[in-house]
Design a protein around this motif. Structure first.
Motif, PDB file in Angstrom:
ATOM      1  N   ALA A 125       0.845  -1.195   0.000  1.00 22.77           N
ATOM      2  CA  ALA A 125       0.000   0.000   0.000  1.00 22.77           C
ATOM      3  C   ALA A 125       0.878   1.241   0.000  1.00 22.77           C
ATOM      4  N   GLY A 126       0.270   2.377  -0.389  1.00 23.00           N
ATOM      5  CA  GLY A 126       0.974   3.644  -0.340  1.00 23.00           C
ATOM      6  C   GLY A 126       0.816   4.447  -1.617  1.00 23.00           C
ATOM      7  N   SER A 127       1.416   5.624  -1.640  1.00 19.68           N
ATOM      8  CA  SER A 127       1.304   6.536  -2.776  1.00 19.68           C
ATOM      9  C   SER A 127       2.662   7.048  -3.199  1.00 19.68           C
ATOM     10  N   ILE A 128       2.821   7.247  -4.508  1.00 17.88           N
ATOM     11  CA  ILE A 128       3.991   7.897  -5.080  1.00 17.88           C
ATOM     12  C   ILE A 128       3.470   9.031  -5.950  1.00 17.88           C
ATOM     13  N   LEU A 129       3.845  10.269  -5.624  1.00 20.09           N
ATOM     14  CA  LEU A 129       3.317  11.438  -6.306  1.00 20.09           C
ATOM     15  C   LEU A 129       4.451  12.218  -6.959  1.00 20.09           C
ATOM     16  N   PHE A 130       4.225  12.644  -8.209  1.00 22.10           N
ATOM     17  CA  PHE A 130       5.239  13.355  -8.990  1.00 22.10           C
ATOM     18  C   PHE A 130       4.744  14.751  -9.352  1.00 22.10           C
ATOM     19  N   THR A 131       5.607  15.744  -9.192  1.00 19.07           N
ATOM     20  CA  THR A 131       5.271  17.117  -9.555  1.00 19.07           C
ATOM     21  C   THR A 131       5.678  17.405 -10.993  1.00 19.07           C
ATOM     22  N   GLY A 132       4.692  17.697 -11.820  1.00 22.65           N
ATOM     23  CA  GLY A 132       4.930  18.098 -13.198  1.00 22.65           C
ATOM     24  C   GLY A 132       4.645  19.576 -13.373  1.00 22.65           C
ATOM     25  N   ALA A 133       4.554  20.013 -14.617  1.00 21.22           N
ATOM     26  CA  ALA A 133       4.353  21.426 -14.942  1.00 21.22           C
ATOM     27  C   ALA A 133       3.642  21.532 -16.281  1.00 21.22           C
ATOM     28  N   ILE A 169      -0.897   0.318  -5.057  1.00 26.13           N
ATOM     29  CA  ILE A 169      -0.007   1.458  -4.895  1.00 26.13           C
ATOM     30  C   ILE A 169      -0.487   2.566  -5.832  1.00 26.13           C
ATOM     31  N   HIS A 170      -0.798   3.705  -5.261  1.00 25.15           N
ATOM     32  CA  HIS A 170      -1.374   4.814  -6.017  1.00 25.15           C
ATOM     33  C   HIS A 170      -0.259   5.720  -6.532  1.00 25.15           C
ATOM     34  N   VAL A 171      -0.120   5.815  -7.837  1.00 30.24           N
ATOM     35  CA  VAL A 171       0.853   6.715  -8.466  1.00 30.24           C
ATOM     36  C   VAL A 171       0.089   7.821  -9.181  1.00 30.24           C
ATOM     37  N   ALA A 172       0.465   9.063  -8.917  1.00 28.60           N
ATOM     38  CA  ALA A 172      -0.227  10.187  -9.550  1.00 28.60           C
ATOM     39  C   ALA A 172       0.771  11.253  -9.971  1.00 28.60           C
ATOM     40  N   ASP A 201       0.218  26.386  -0.729  1.00 27.05           N
ATOM     41  CA  ASP A 201      -0.551  25.677   0.303  1.00 27.05           C
ATOM     42  C   ASP A 201      -1.770  24.980  -0.316  1.00 27.05           C
ATOM     43  N   ALA A 202      -2.420  25.654  -1.266  1.00 27.99           N
ATOM     44  CA  ALA A 202      -3.580  25.052  -1.928  1.00 27.99           C
ATOM     45  C   ALA A 202      -3.162  23.852  -2.770  1.00 27.99           C
ATOM     46  N   ILE A 203      -2.002  23.954  -3.431  1.00 25.67           N
ATOM     47  CA  ILE A 203      -1.493  22.809  -4.194  1.00 25.67           C
ATOM     48  C   ILE A 203      -1.234  21.640  -3.256  1.00 25.67           C
ATOM     49  N   ALA A 204      -0.607  21.914  -2.120  1.00 23.84           N
ATOM     50  CA  ALA A 204      -0.289  20.849  -1.166  1.00 23.84           C
ATOM     51  C   ALA A 204      -1.551  20.159  -0.663  1.00 23.84           C
ATOM     52  N   GLU A 205      -2.620  20.923  -0.475  1.00 18.43           N
ATOM     53  CA  GLU A 205      -3.890  20.319  -0.052  1.00 18.43           C
ATOM     54  C   GLU A 205      -4.417  19.360  -1.117  1.00 18.43           C
ATOM     55  N   ALA A 206      -4.162  19.683  -2.392  1.00 21.66           N
ATOM     56  CA  ALA A 206      -4.581  18.790  -3.471  1.00 21.66           C
ATOM     57  C   ALA A 206      -3.785  17.486  -3.432  1.00 21.66           C
ATOM     58  N   TYR A 207      -2.502  17.557  -3.114  1.00 19.91           N
ATOM     59  CA  TYR A 207      -1.693  16.341  -2.962  1.00 19.91           C
ATOM     60  C   TYR A 207      -2.259  15.467  -1.850  1.00 19.91           C
ATOM     61  N   LEU A 208      -2.633  16.089  -0.749  1.00 17.70           N
ATOM     62  CA  LEU A 208      -3.222  15.339   0.363  1.00 17.70           C
ATOM     63  C   LEU A 208      -4.512  14.659  -0.069  1.00 17.70           C
TER      64      LEU A 208
END
Length: 231
Positions: A125-133, A169-172, A201-208
């Motif tokens: 279980a778990g998440s892997i998140l990547f920051t794109g642009a 495993i959630h990858v986004a 801060d708003a972006i971080a809330e979306a990651y959560l």
């Protein structure tokens, strides 16, 4: 040993710091990675995070980062927020600088994602998140040195999402389609028009929110932009 451990690579005073604060507020024990860790002293004190000097383009350095995570507890969340960037016309770009951008922005994402995947597959279980642009989906003029690593990172995230979703495993991948507000007066949150710059801060809330999604309705990619941003 805590049950909520998160590692964030590419932490500075902007989005990385906001991510650290948001997930610390959710009870995560954090490991923060950056080349220059001295700049993270105040953030580490605020969030109770461990800080590890890391070169994401170096396999041994990334492995060392995750060994530090192992010493705290089972990994549940990994966020890759590092980026490689070089600007200029295609005829003028320095090949070595472009190589560095690719190694940080794309190869670094692979090294980080590989280490995270190994651990999350072991726990199931778990998440892997990547920051794109914006550059993840649009190659602008004079931006080949940024579009290449960002396109590569998006391809990595999509492949990982398809491979790892059946393993719980959630990858986004996050397309940050606009500039992020900062302490720079040019990018002040009070600039005109209102909300011209994305709030970190708003972006971080979306990651959560993505991390907390129920697995029956997972998102593999999300675009975030101000309401005044063209697309």
């Amino acid at each position: 040993m805590t049950s909520k451990v998160a590692v964030i690579a590419g932490v500075g005073s902007g989005l990385g710091a906001s991510l650290a604060r948001v997930f610390s507020g959710q009870g995560f024990k954090l490991v923060l990675a950056a080349r220059n860790v001295a700049k993270l002293d105040a953030l580490a004190t605020e969030t109770g995070a461990d800080v590890i000097s890391t070169d994401v383009s170096d396999p041994a350095s990334v492995e060392n980062l995750f060994h530090a995570v192992d010493g705290i507890g089972p990994l549940s969340l990994a966020i890759f927020n590092a980026a490689g960037r070089v600007r200029g016309g295609i005829a003028d770009l320095d090949p070595e600088e472009v190589k560095k951008a690719l190694l940080v922005g794309a190869y670094g994402g692979f090294l980080f994602g590989q280490q995270a995947a190994r651990r999350l597959q072991a726990t199931g279980a778990g998440s892997i998140l990547f920051t794109g642009a914006t550059a993840s989906v649009k190659g602008f003029a004079n931006s080949a040195g940024f579009a290449m690593p960002k396109f590569g990172l998006r391809g990595l995230a999509q492949s990982m999402a398809r491979e790892l979703a059946p393993k719980n495993i959630h990858v986004a991948h996050f397309v940050i389609d606009g500039g992020i507000a900062s302490s720079d007066p040019v990018r002040s949150p009070e600039s005109t028009p209102p909300d011209r710059w994305l709030s970190p801060d708003a972006i971080a809330e979306a990651y959560l929110a993505i991390h907390q999604q129920h697995r029956s309705a997972w998102t593999w990619e999300i675009e975030l932009r101000p309401w005044v941003e063209n697309f």
